[in-house]
Motif scaffolding. Structure first.
Motif, PDB file in Angstrom:
ATOM      1  N   ARG A  58      40.103  41.712  48.205  1.00 56.96           N
ATOM      2  CA  ARG A  58      40.573  40.588  47.447  1.00 56.96           C
ATOM      3  C   ARG A  58      40.540  39.158  48.174  1.00 56.96           C
ATOM      4  N   GLY A  59      40.496  38.241  47.752  1.00 60.56           N
ATOM      5  CA  GLY A  59      41.180  37.084  48.105  1.00 60.56           C
ATOM      6  C   GLY A  59      39.768  36.578  49.088  1.00 60.56           C
ATOM      7  N   ALA A  60      39.980  35.109  48.840  1.00 62.29           N
ATOM      8  CA  ALA A  60      37.775  34.308  49.915  1.00 62.29           C
ATOM      9  C   ALA A  60      37.868  35.018  51.497  1.00 62.29           C
ATOM     10  N   ARG A  95      30.415  39.627  43.965  1.00 66.87           N
ATOM     11  CA  ARG A  95      31.820  38.749  43.344  1.00 66.87           C
ATOM     12  C   ARG A  95      30.704  36.686  43.430  1.00 66.87           C
ATOM     13  N   THR A 179      46.927  32.041  53.760  1.00 60.60           N
ATOM     14  CA  THR A 179      46.620  30.590  53.837  1.00 60.60           C
ATOM     15  C   THR A 179      47.641  30.335  52.803  1.00 60.60           C
ATOM     16  N   GLN A 206      47.969  39.328  41.189  1.00 58.70           N
ATOM     17  CA  GLN A 206      48.329  39.365  42.570  1.00 58.70           C
ATOM     18  C   GLN A 206      49.202  38.883  42.448  1.00 58.70           C
ATOM     19  N   ASP A 247      39.421  29.305  46.380  1.00 60.58           N
ATOM     20  CA  ASP A 247      37.929  30.477  46.857  1.00 60.58           C
ATOM     21  C   ASP A 247      37.219  29.605  46.762  1.00 60.58           C
ATOM     22  N   ASN A 257      40.657  27.744  42.116  1.00 64.90           N
ATOM     23  CA  ASN A 257      41.077  28.842  42.898  1.00 64.90           C
ATOM     24  C   ASN A 257      41.277  29.548  41.296  1.00 64.90           C
ATOM     25  N   LYS A 258      41.921  31.270  41.816  1.00 60.21           N
ATOM     26  CA  LYS A 258      42.968  31.440  40.919  1.00 60.21           C
ATOM     27  C   LYS A 258      42.889  30.881  39.262  1.00 60.21           C
TER      28      LYS A 258
END
Ligand code: MRU
Length: 368
Positions: A58-60, A95, A179, A206, A247, A257-258
């Motif tokens: 996961r993670g862009a 996703r 990042t 996360q 993201d 973002n999240k």
């Protein structure tokens, strides 16, 4: 970054295709962290799609690179245009929010479509490897460009620079370095005293599971905090800066973002705490003029109603935390308006979150 002293990336070629045998890609199964470090082999595009959808990766940026390898895996049995398109569509549907997925798939399609079918599989492995190396280098450079921001604060105060982060925008979310964490690792490695407040990041945790594990592995001082703690810390002068990932960032500088990032940005704004967003340029979506147009992923309510953890006996198990009769909703991302963002930290430098500044820094992307 290192795991138990060994340099490790989040994705690697386990076995290149050779002599008619299919290739395989290795990944860290992030659903098992922090309680177990387990790896998994991906051998088909369906494996890659499942790994992205079920968030083993996961993670862009890492989603994008996994999809790129997914294309390479697809071409083993059938290098036709139809198979290329089928794999592209399968992976793109995994996703919706992180734009790196679309970016990486388009980069692969662009390179492969023009080649004769017989050359495609080998070329796809090379192209995916290049994208992975490029991501690692971009993230390292984000660290170099973000380091002076931390160094400036360190020069003005005694004690550690307190940095708050949300979700995991660490090396686990990318190929290497991360990042948001890249400037933190660079600062720590260059002897600047840093301390990280790690938002737990419900519902999937996360921060608590992944960012904390990373920082502990690298020896960076940190504390995990409940998601609602950041405002209190900021009011009491205990946060010097916020650095988060994204993201998708739109042409006007809005940052997706999240879920929960927006609330941290509001608290930072109210308390005069600088709020930075670290991002590789593939995360910028110049085709969208505003964050309101970004598709926000809705995930299973079970991620809200249930939680995973390790018992005192060492078993990793899931428990329900809500009443049987209470439904839940699970929006995975939110949008922080550009006006709340102090600056964006990119591989080309630190830039204001506004359309003109972004277009001036990435003219070739803005024009495309
Ligand atoms: O749902 P996830 O875990 O894929 O979400 C990840 C994040 O929101 C990260 O902060 C973002 O992708 C930036 S990663 C460098």
């Amino acid at each position: 970054m290192k795991v138990e002293g060994r340099p490790t990336r989040t994705i690697w070629v386990e076995r290149p295709p050779a002599d008619g045998q299919r290739g395989a890609v290795g990944i860290i199964d992030q659903t098992r962290l922090p309680h177990a470090f387990a790896t998994e082999s991906l051998e088909t595009p369906e494996d890659a799609a499942r790994a992205i959808r079920d968030m083993l990766v996961r993670g862009a940026p890492l989603i994008g690179i996994t999809a790129a390898y997914g294309i390479a895996l697809a071409l083993h049995d059938d290098p036709s245009d139809a198979r290329l398109r089928e794999a592209h569509d399968l992976l793109l549907a995994t996703r919706p929010t992180a734009v790196n997925l679309r970016w990486a798939l388009e980069a692969m399609m662009h390179r492969l479509r023009q080649l004769p079918e017989a050359e495609r599989e080998a070329a796809a492995w090379i192209a995916a490897g290049e994208l992975a190396d490029e991501d690692a280098e971009i993230c390292r450079t984000i660290g170099v460009n973000g380091l002076p921001l931390i160094r400036d604060i360190a020069a003005r105060k005694a004690g550690p620079v307190n940095i708050l982060t949300h979700c995991n925008a660490g090396w686990l979310a990318t190929v290497d370095w991360g990042t948001a964490t890249a400037p933190v690792y660079q600062a720590h490695d260059s002897g600047i005293e840093v301390h990280v407040w790690v938002d737990e990041t419900r519902p999937r945790n996360q921060g608590a599971a992944l960012t904390a594990w990373e920082l502990a592995n690298h020896g960076v001082p940190h504390h995990v905090i409940a998601d609602n703690t950041g405002g209190h810390l900021m009011q009491n002068g205990l946060v010097d800066m916020v650095i988060v990932g994204t993201d998708r960032t739109t042409a006007n500088g809005d940052v997706c973002n999240k879920i929960g990032t927006y609330l941290k940005a509001l608290a930072a704004h109210d308390n005069g705490v600088p709020f930075y967003v670290a991002l590789p340029s593939p995360t910028i979506d110049f085709s969208l003029g505003s964050g309101r147009d970004i598709p926000i992923e809705e995930r299973s309510p079970e991620e809200v109603t249930h939680i995973w953890g390790r018992t005192a006996q060492g078993d990793v198990t899931q428990v329900q935390i809500t009443p049987d009769a209470s439904p839940a909703v699970n929006y995975a991302f939110d949008v922080t308006p550009a006006r709340l963002v102090t600056a964006l930290i990119t591989e080309r430098g630190v830039v204001a979150a506004d359309p003109a500044a972004l277009a001036a820094m990435f003219p070739e992307r803005a024009a495309a």
